[in-house]
Design a protein around this motif. Structure first.
Motif, mmCIF file in Angstrom:
data_model
loop_
_atom_site.group_PDB
_atom_site.id
_atom_site.type_symbol
_atom_site.label_atom_id
_atom_site.label_comp_id
_atom_site.label_asym_id
_atom_site.label_seq_id
_atom_site.Cartn_x
_atom_site.Cartn_y
_atom_site.Cartn_z
ATOM 1 N N GLN A 229 0.884 -1.296 0.059
ATOM 2 C CA GLN A 229 0.123 0.039 0.022
ATOM 3 C C GLN A 229 0.976 1.336 -0.069
ATOM 4 O O GLN A 229 0.280 2.437 0.436
ATOM 5 N N LYS A 230 1.929 1.020 -0.242
ATOM 6 C CA LYS A 230 3.077 2.207 -0.254
ATOM 7 C C LYS A 230 3.357 3.028 1.030
ATOM 8 O O LYS A 230 3.359 4.293 1.157
ATOM 9 N N THR B 200 6.723 4.210 1.800
ATOM 10 C CA THR B 200 6.877 5.431 1.003
ATOM 11 C C THR B 200 6.498 6.604 1.761
ATOM 12 O O THR B 200 7.147 7.721 1.831
ATOM 13 N N VAL C 71 11.949 -1.021 -3.210
ATOM 14 C CA VAL C 71 11.253 0.000 -2.565
ATOM 15 C C VAL C 71 12.248 1.155 -2.231
ATOM 16 O O VAL C 71 11.771 2.258 -2.587
ATOM 17 N N ARG D 90 13.320 2.780 -5.665
ATOM 18 C CA ARG D 90 11.998 3.503 -6.325
ATOM 19 C C ARG D 90 12.129 5.091 -5.628
ATOM 20 O O ARG D 90 11.566 6.018 -6.056
ATOM 21 N N PHE D 91 12.338 4.738 -4.222
ATOM 22 C CA PHE D 91 12.135 6.102 -3.338
ATOM 23 C C PHE D 91 13.522 6.935 -3.726
ATOM 24 O O PHE D 91 13.318 8.256 -3.599
#
Length: 153
Positions: A100-101, A104, A136, A139-140
């Motif tokens: 669900q991110k 992030t 993760v 991507r960040f």
């Protein structure tokens, strides 16, 4: 999907954070043959919550703590361009809430705090065989810079 809120961790969150810590340990034991056997503690959670040099956050869904993460102001090596950096740790999302991110959202909040503290760099450690976590973090915006190697003798 219920709204996700991010707030500072408190000492009242200690029991759930101790459970999260064991979740981190359980996930990492198969990745690291150098970890000791039996019960392990990685963090001094009360100190992380109360320190002036740390921002410890939790994610909440419907009054349930579902994730955690912190950033700590650390000294860099004397030969590095930034004298201080933010060290990110204790990133954990309950398994039923993954995807669900939420991590992030926590990372965004930690990065904002770091900028308020005028830090110019974030760092973290992740096992090279923890592929999902690496995805993760990449991507960040994190990138790999160093490989830590060990051997039994």
């Amino acid at each position: 999907m219920s709204p996700i809120s991010i707030r500072k961790a408190t000492l009242e969150d200690l029991d759930v954070l101790l459970e999260f810590e064991q979740g981190v340990v359980s996930a990492e034991k198969p990745l690291d043959p150098f970890l000791a056997k039996g019960h392990l503690n990685y963090y001094n959670i009360p100190e992380l919550i109360t320190s002036n040099y740390t921002q410890f956050l939790v994610a909440i869904i419907e009054n349930e703590v579902v994730a955690s993460g912190y950033i700590r102001i650390d000294n860099s090596k004397i030969y590095q361009k930034n004298p201080l950096h933010g060290y990110v740790g204790f990133m954990f999302v309950k398994p039923t809430f993954r995807g669900q991110k939420i991590s992030t959202l926590i990372l965004d909040s930690l990065k904002k705090w770091a900028k308020e503290k005028e830090l110019k760099e974030l760092r973290l450690d992740v096992y090279n065989n923890n592929i999902e976590a690496i995805k993760v973090y990449e991507r960040f915006g994190f990138s790999k810079i160093l490989v830590n190697m060990r051997m039994d003798i």
